[in-house]
Scaffold this motif. Structure first.
Motif, PDB file in Angstrom:
ATOM      1  N   THR A 102      -4.807  30.701  -8.840  1.00 31.62           N
ATOM      2  CA  THR A 102      -5.892  29.878  -8.319  1.00 31.62           C
ATOM      3  C   THR A 102      -6.406  30.403  -6.984  1.00 31.62           C
ATOM      4  O   THR A 102      -7.581  30.253  -6.684  1.00 31.62           O
ATOM      5  N   THR A 103      -5.554  31.020  -6.180  1.00 29.94           N
ATOM      6  CA  THR A 103      -6.044  31.597  -4.928  1.00 29.94           C
ATOM      7  C   THR A 103      -6.907  32.822  -5.207  1.00 29.94           C
ATOM      8  O   THR A 103      -7.895  33.051  -4.512  1.00 29.94           O
ATOM      9  N   ILE A 104      -6.570  33.574  -6.236  1.00 26.54           N
ATOM     10  CA  ILE A 104      -7.416  34.700  -6.627  1.00 26.54           C
ATOM     11  C   ILE A 104      -8.764  34.182  -7.108  1.00 26.54           C
ATOM     12  O   ILE A 104      -9.811  34.772  -6.825  1.00 26.54           O
ATOM     13  N   MET A 105      -8.761  33.055  -7.789  1.00 32.27           N
ATOM     14  CA  MET A 105     -10.010  32.463  -8.240  1.00 32.27           C
ATOM     15  C   MET A 105     -10.868  32.031  -7.053  1.00 32.27           C
ATOM     16  O   MET A 105     -12.096  32.151  -7.103  1.00 32.27           O
ATOM     17  N   ALA A 106     -10.262  31.540  -5.986  1.00 35.07           N
ATOM     18  CA  ALA A 106     -11.020  31.163  -4.793  1.00 35.07           C
ATOM     19  C   ALA A 106     -11.626  32.399  -4.130  1.00 35.07           C
ATOM     20  O   ALA A 106     -12.767  32.355  -3.653  1.00 35.07           O
ATOM     21  N   CYS A 107     -10.878  33.489  -4.110  1.00 35.44           N
ATOM     22  CA  CYS A 107     -11.420  34.752  -3.575  1.00 35.44           C
ATOM     23  C   CYS A 107     -12.615  35.209  -4.399  1.00 35.44           C
ATOM     24  O   CYS A 107     -13.651  35.613  -3.856  1.00 35.44           O
ATOM     25  N   PHE A 108     -12.486  35.139  -5.708  1.00 39.66           N
ATOM     26  CA  PHE A 108     -13.567  35.536  -6.599  1.00 39.66           C
ATOM     27  C   PHE A 108     -14.806  34.664  -6.400  1.00 39.66           C
ATOM     28  O   PHE A 108     -15.926  35.166  -6.324  1.00 39.66           O
ATOM     29  N   SER A 109     -14.611  33.353  -6.292  1.00 38.75           N
ATOM     30  CA  SER A 109     -15.739  32.447  -6.081  1.00 38.75           C
ATOM     31  C   SER A 109     -16.437  32.722  -4.761  1.00 38.75           C
ATOM     32  O   SER A 109     -17.668  32.712  -4.680  1.00 38.75           O
ATOM     33  N   GLY A 110     -15.654  32.957  -3.710  1.00 41.76           N
ATOM     34  CA  GLY A 110     -16.242  33.264  -2.409  1.00 41.76           C
ATOM     35  C   GLY A 110     -17.040  34.548  -2.436  1.00 41.76           C
ATOM     36  O   GLY A 110     -18.150  34.619  -1.885  1.00 41.76           O
ATOM     37  N   LEU A 111     -16.488  35.554  -3.078  1.00 40.57           N
ATOM     38  CA  LEU A 111     -17.187  36.836  -3.160  1.00 40.57           C
ATOM     39  C   LEU A 111     -18.461  36.717  -3.992  1.00 40.57           C
ATOM     40  O   LEU A 111     -19.505  37.276  -3.637  1.00 40.57           O
ATOM     41  N   MET A 112     -18.400  35.971  -5.090  1.00 36.63           N
ATOM     42  CA  MET A 112     -19.595  35.779  -5.915  1.00 36.63           C
ATOM     43  C   MET A 112     -20.660  34.992  -5.156  1.00 36.63           C
ATOM     44  O   MET A 112     -21.851  35.305  -5.243  1.00 36.63           O
ATOM     45  N   ALA A 113     -20.257  33.981  -4.404  1.00 33.18           N
ATOM     46  CA  ALA A 113     -21.223  33.208  -3.616  1.00 33.18           C
ATOM     47  C   ALA A 113     -21.865  34.086  -2.557  1.00 33.18           C
ATOM     48  O   ALA A 113     -23.070  33.987  -2.304  1.00 33.18           O
ATOM     49  N   TYR A 114     -21.078  34.950  -1.947  1.00 36.91           N
ATOM     50  CA  TYR A 114     -21.618  35.868  -0.946  1.00 36.91           C
ATOM     51  C   TYR A 114     -22.638  36.812  -1.574  1.00 36.91           C
ATOM     52  O   TYR A 114     -23.731  37.008  -1.047  1.00 36.91           O
ATOM     53  N   ARG A 115     -22.286  37.382  -2.702  1.00 40.49           N
ATOM     54  CA  ARG A 115     -23.188  38.326  -3.366  1.00 40.49           C
ATOM     55  C   ARG A 115     -24.470  37.638  -3.837  1.00 40.49           C
ATOM     56  O   ARG A 115     -25.558  38.195  -3.717  1.00 40.49           O
ATOM     57  N   LEU A 116     -24.335  36.426  -4.381  1.00 39.91           N
ATOM     58  CA  LEU A 116     -25.529  35.692  -4.797  1.00 39.91           C
ATOM     59  C   LEU A 116     -26.407  35.348  -3.599  1.00 39.91           C
ATOM     60  O   LEU A 116     -27.634  35.400  -3.684  1.00 39.91           O
ATOM     61  N   SER A 117     -25.800  34.979  -2.483  1.00 43.10           N
ATOM     62  CA  SER A 117     -26.566  34.671  -1.274  1.00 43.10           C
ATOM     63  C   SER A 117     -27.294  35.898  -0.758  1.00 43.10           C
ATOM     64  O   SER A 117     -28.427  35.804  -0.283  1.00 43.10           O
ATOM     65  N   MET A 118     -26.648  37.047  -0.834  1.00 42.79           N
ATOM     66  CA  MET A 118     -27.280  38.272  -0.355  1.00 42.79           C
ATOM     67  C   MET A 118     -28.431  38.706  -1.263  1.00 42.79           C
ATOM     68  O   MET A 118     -29.480  39.115  -0.788  1.00 42.79           O
ATOM     69  N   THR A 119     -28.256  38.610  -2.569  1.00 41.23           N
ATOM     70  CA  THR A 119     -29.317  39.045  -3.479  1.00 41.23           C
ATOM     71  C   THR A 119     -30.504  38.085  -3.468  1.00 41.23           C
ATOM     72  O   THR A 119     -31.632  38.502  -3.663  1.00 41.23           O
ATOM     73  N   ARG A 120     -30.245  36.810  -3.243  1.00 46.92           N
ATOM     74  CA  ARG A 120     -31.324  35.820  -3.212  1.00 46.92           C
ATOM     75  C   ARG A 120     -31.839  35.566  -1.800  1.00 46.92           C
ATOM     76  O   ARG A 120     -32.667  34.687  -1.604  1.00 46.92           O
ATOM     77  N   GLU A 121     -31.291  36.299  -0.850  1.00 50.10           N
ATOM     78  CA  GLU A 121     -31.679  36.191   0.558  1.00 50.10           C
ATOM     79  C   GLU A 121     -31.567  34.762   1.083  1.00 50.10           C
ATOM     80  O   GLU A 121     -32.454  34.247   1.761  1.00 50.10           O
ATOM     81  N   ILE A 122     -30.461  34.131   0.764  1.00 53.80           N
ATOM     82  CA  ILE A 122     -30.157  32.783   1.252  1.00 53.80           C
ATOM     83  C   ILE A 122     -29.448  32.934   2.588  1.00 53.80           C
ATOM     84  O   ILE A 122     -28.591  33.801   2.753  1.00 53.80           O
ATOM     85  N   SER A 123     -29.811  32.080   3.540  1.00 55.46           N
ATOM     86  CA  SER A 123     -29.190  32.191   4.862  1.00 55.46           C
ATOM     87  C   SER A 123     -27.727  31.742   4.818  1.00 55.46           C
ATOM     88  O   SER A 123     -27.329  30.959   3.952  1.00 55.46           O
ATOM     89  N   HIS A 124     -26.956  32.243   5.747  1.00 58.39           N
ATOM     90  CA  HIS A 124     -25.539  31.922   5.933  1.00 58.39           C
ATOM     91  C   HIS A 124     -24.685  32.257   4.705  1.00 58.39           C
ATOM     92  O   HIS A 124     -24.031  31.385   4.132  1.00 58.39           O
ATOM     93  N   PRO A 125     -24.647  33.511   4.284  1.00 60.98           N
ATOM     94  CA  PRO A 125     -23.864  33.867   3.102  1.00 60.98           C
ATOM     95  C   PRO A 125     -22.357  33.670   3.305  1.00 60.98           C
ATOM     96  O   PRO A 125     -21.651  33.324   2.353  1.00 60.98           O
ATOM     97  N   LEU A 126     -21.857  33.863   4.528  1.00 59.77           N
ATOM     98  CA  LEU A 126     -20.423  33.659   4.758  1.00 59.77           C
ATOM     99  C   LEU A 126     -20.057  32.178   4.661  1.00 59.77           C
ATOM    100  O   LEU A 126     -18.981  31.832   4.168  1.00 59.77           O
ATOM    101  N   ARG A 127     -20.941  31.322   5.130  1.00 59.65           N
ATOM    102  CA  ARG A 127     -20.692  29.879   5.012  1.00 59.65           C
ATOM    103  C   ARG A 127     -20.695  29.454   3.547  1.00 59.65           C
ATOM    104  O   ARG A 127     -19.875  28.640   3.126  1.00 59.65           O
ATOM    105  N   ASN A 128     -21.603  30.016   2.761  1.00 56.04           N
ATOM    106  CA  ASN A 128     -21.639  29.715   1.330  1.00 56.04           C
ATOM    107  C   ASN A 128     -20.372  30.194   0.635  1.00 56.04           C
ATOM    108  O   ASN A 128     -19.860  29.524  -0.258  1.00 56.04           O
ATOM    109  N   ALA A 129     -19.870  31.344   1.047  1.00 58.73           N
ATOM    110  CA  ALA A 129     -18.631  31.867   0.467  1.00 58.73           C
ATOM    111  C   ALA A 129     -17.455  30.960   0.814  1.00 58.73           C
ATOM    112  O   ALA A 129     -16.598  30.694  -0.033  1.00 58.73           O
TER     113      ALA A 129
END
Length: 125
Positions: free
Chosen positions: A32-59
């Motif tokens: 489950t901790t690996i799943m949290a890492c994966f979710s954070g990384l995916m949120a960061y990547r989605l924020s970067m590709t969609r140019e959403i502000s605060h990608p680290l906060r989203n992760a």
């Protein structure tokens, strides 16, 4: 968007193993901790590709939500396995309630940390 798919797969895997008589699968906290890492990384990547502000906060938020959801689902499944007559060794559901709180904090940190590591690698040196 980055959280729900990992949580759905966790529900399917934990439910199937618990119904089969192996409620100890709920103790798979490294997974489950690996799943949290994966979710954070995916949120960061989605924020970067969609140019959403605060990608680290989203992760951080995605990792925390994944950690909390996994702890909550584990608590719920632990209570439901008590109703199954074939299961003899049922884990204590109260422990999993603590996992939900710890999972949210740990998941938030791990989601943020994985995204931060990815952002450091993206910066030119």
């Amino acid at each position: 968007e980055s959280t729900w798919l990992t949580v759905v797969w966790w529900v399917i895997a934990a439910s199937a193993a618990s119904i089969a008589g192996y409620p100890g699968v709920l103790c798979m906290t490294p997974f489950t901790t690996i799943m949290a890492c994966f979710s954070g990384l995916m949120a960061y990547r989605l924020s970067m590709t969609r140019e959403i502000s605060h990608p680290l906060r989203n992760a951080c938020l995605a990792g925390g939500l994944t950690g909390f959801a996994n702890g909550f689902i584990s608590t719920l499944i632990a209570y439901l396995t008590r109703l199954l007559p074939a299961v003899e060794d049922v884990p204590t559901p109260g422990i999993f309630a603590i996992y939900a709180a710890v999972g949210a904090l740990l998941g938030a940190f791990l989601g943020w940390f994985t995204a931060w590591m990815s952002s450091v690698r993206r910066q030119p040196s």
